[in-house]
Design a protein around this motif. Structure first.
Motif, PDB file in Angstrom:
ATOM      1  N   LEU A  28       0.850  -1.191   0.000  1.00 10.59           N
ATOM      2  CA  LEU A  28       0.000   0.000   0.000  1.00 10.59           C
ATOM      3  C   LEU A  28       0.885   1.240   0.000  1.00 10.59           C
ATOM      4  O   LEU A  28       1.564   1.524   0.984  1.00 10.59           O
ATOM      5  N   SER A  29       0.859   1.957  -1.106  1.00 11.10           N
ATOM      6  CA  SER A  29       1.733   3.104  -1.282  1.00 11.10           C
ATOM      7  C   SER A  29       0.896   4.373  -1.430  1.00 11.10           C
ATOM      8  O   SER A  29      -0.197   4.346  -1.992  1.00 11.10           O
ATOM      9  N   GLY A  30       1.427   5.484  -0.928  1.00 14.11           N
ATOM     10  CA  GLY A  30       0.746   6.767  -1.068  1.00 14.11           C
ATOM     11  C   GLY A  30       1.153   7.698   0.044  1.00 14.11           C
ATOM     12  O   GLY A  30       1.778   7.287   1.030  1.00 14.11           O
ATOM     13  N   PRO A  31       0.804   8.974  -0.083  1.00 11.89           N
ATOM     14  CA  PRO A  31       1.211   9.952   0.925  1.00 11.89           C
ATOM     15  C   PRO A  31       0.476   9.750   2.245  1.00 11.89           C
ATOM     16  O   PRO A  31      -0.514   9.005   2.325  1.00 11.89           O
ATOM     17  N   LEU A  32       0.960  10.431   3.277  1.00 14.45           N
ATOM     18  CA  LEU A  32       0.282  10.418   4.574  1.00 14.45           C
ATOM     19  C   LEU A  32      -1.179  10.816   4.388  1.00 14.45           C
ATOM     20  O   LEU A  32      -1.482  11.749   3.645  1.00 14.45           O
ATOM     21  N   GLY A  33      -2.070  10.083   5.039  1.00 15.08           N
ATOM     22  CA  GLY A  33      -3.489  10.402   4.983  1.00 15.08           C
ATOM     23  C   GLY A  33      -4.217   9.937   3.743  1.00 15.08           C
ATOM     24  O   GLY A  33      -5.384  10.273   3.537  1.00 15.08           O
ATOM     25  N   ALA A  34      -3.561   9.154   2.896  1.00 10.32           N
ATOM     26  CA  ALA A  34      -4.181   8.717   1.647  1.00 10.32           C
ATOM     27  C   ALA A  34      -5.176   7.575   1.826  1.00 10.32           C
ATOM     28  O   ALA A  34      -5.982   7.323   0.941  1.00 10.32           O
ATOM     29  N   GLY A  35      -5.121   6.863   2.953  1.00 13.60           N
ATOM     30  CA  GLY A  35      -6.060   5.774   3.184  1.00 13.60           C
ATOM     31  C   GLY A  35      -5.451   4.390   3.247  1.00 13.60           C
ATOM     32  O   GLY A  35      -6.176   3.397   3.249  1.00 13.60           O
ATOM     33  N   LYS A  36      -4.145   4.305   3.332  1.00 11.27           N
ATOM     34  CA  LYS A  36      -3.477   3.003   3.386  1.00 11.27           C
ATOM     35  C   LYS A  36      -3.944   2.198   4.601  1.00 11.27           C
ATOM     36  O   LYS A  36      -4.318   1.029   4.476  1.00 11.27           O
ATOM     37  N   THR A  37      -3.934   2.833   5.752  1.00 14.60           N
ATOM     38  CA  THR A  37      -4.327   2.134   6.981  1.00 14.60           C
ATOM     39  C   THR A  37      -5.809   1.790   6.957  1.00 14.60           C
ATOM     40  O   THR A  37      -6.207   0.734   7.465  1.00 14.60           O
ATOM     41  N   SER A  38      -6.636   2.616   6.341  1.00 22.80           N
ATOM     42  CA  SER A  38      -8.070   2.296   6.237  1.00 22.80           C
ATOM     43  C   SER A  38      -8.291   1.031   5.419  1.00 22.80           C
ATOM     44  O   SER A  38      -9.126   0.196   5.768  1.00 22.80           O
ATOM     45  N   ILE A  39      -7.552   0.883   4.341  1.00 20.71           N
ATOM     46  CA  ILE A  39      -7.661  -0.342   3.536  1.00 20.71           C
ATOM     47  C   ILE A  39      -7.250  -1.543   4.380  1.00 20.71           C
ATOM     48  O   ILE A  39      -7.940  -2.570   4.409  1.00 20.71           O
ATOM     49  N   ALA A  40      -6.131  -1.412   5.091  1.00 19.07           N
ATOM     50  CA  ALA A  40      -5.661  -2.509   5.949  1.00 19.07           C
ATOM     51  C   ALA A  40      -6.693  -2.829   7.027  1.00 19.07           C
ATOM     52  O   ALA A  40      -6.957  -4.008   7.316  1.00 19.07           O
ATOM     53  N   ARG A  41      -7.298  -1.814   7.621  1.00 21.61           N
ATOM     54  CA  ARG A  41      -8.299  -2.045   8.668  1.00 21.61           C
ATOM     55  C   ARG A  41      -9.526  -2.765   8.120  1.00 21.61           C
ATOM     56  O   ARG A  41     -10.075  -3.651   8.771  1.00 21.61           O
ATOM     57  N   GLY A  42      -9.967  -2.409   6.926  1.00 19.61           N
ATOM     58  CA  GLY A  42     -11.092  -3.105   6.321  1.00 19.61           C
ATOM     59  C   GLY A  42     -10.774  -4.560   6.050  1.00 19.61           C
ATOM     60  O   GLY A  42     -11.593  -5.451   6.295  1.00 19.61           O
ATOM     61  N   LEU A  43      -9.574  -4.831   5.574  1.00 17.82           N
ATOM     62  CA  LEU A  43      -9.140  -6.198   5.306  1.00 17.82           C
ATOM     63  C   LEU A  43      -9.092  -7.000   6.603  1.00 17.82           C
ATOM     64  O   LEU A  43      -9.623  -8.110   6.671  1.00 17.82           O
ATOM     65  N   LEU A  44      -8.488  -6.433   7.631  1.00 20.35           N
ATOM     66  CA  LEU A  44      -8.370  -7.146   8.913  1.00 20.35           C
ATOM     67  C   LEU A  44      -9.737  -7.395   9.535  1.00 20.35           C
ATOM     68  O   LEU A  44      -9.985  -8.474  10.083  1.00 20.35           O
ATOM     69  N   ALA A  45     -10.633  -6.436   9.431  1.00 18.67           N
ATOM     70  CA  ALA A  45     -11.988  -6.622   9.963  1.00 18.67           C
ATOM     71  C   ALA A  45     -12.693  -7.763   9.237  1.00 18.67           C
ATOM     72  O   ALA A  45     -13.354  -8.600   9.854  1.00 18.67           O
TER      73      ALA A  45
END
Length: 147
Positions: A28-45
């Motif tokens: 997951l690549s992109g600048p700070l605040g781009a949504g990388k962690t949100s994608i990871a959180r959705g996957l983990l959930a």
């Protein structure tokens, strides 16, 4: 693909959970605040994690194991690495044999680090939407249907 808000990023992560399995790397690549962690959180959930997954920014590697999730997952944040050689100490290549790796800031190691990774790059548009570009390697082509 355009992600028009945090819920769209979470939903992409949930959809990725249907496609991913141990041995895969999702970069997951992109600048700070781009949504990388949100994608990871959705996957983990979607893999069964109850509650919100913390960002691994300070821990660098946040492991998740059954029964917390369906199969082992390592959520990795390489932002704080100063040199690619520091990643060797993390043992990620060995860990990926039986775990899914979700790697934020993979460019810290260079795009060649995992030639078979599903590489998702996020850019923030002026209106706040996220433009997602996917590099889909051969290992993912039969599974990838999210565009």
């Amino acid at each position: 693909m355009i992600l028009d808000g945090p819920e769209a990023s979470l939903e992409l992560g949930r959809r990725l959970a249907e496609l991913a399995h141990p041995g895969d790397v999702i970069a997951l690549s992109g600048p700070l605040g781009a949504g990388k962690t949100s994608i990871a959180r959705g996957l983990l959930a979607a893999l069964g994690l109850a509650g919100e997954a913390p960002s691994p920014s300070f821990a660098i590697v946040q492991p998740y194991d059954p029964p917390e999730v369906r199969f082992p997952v390592l959520h990795v944040d390489l932002y704080r690495l100063d040199d690619p050689s520091e990643a060797e100490e993390l043992g990620l290549d060995d860990a990926r044999h039986d775990s899914l790796l979700i790697v934020e800031w993979p460019e810290r190691l260079g795009e060649a680090a995992w030639h078979d990774a599903l590489w998702l790059s996020l850019d923030v548009a002026p209106d706040g939407a996220r433009a997602l570009t996917a590099k889909v390697p051969a290992a993912w082509r039969d599974r990838w249907s999210l565009t």
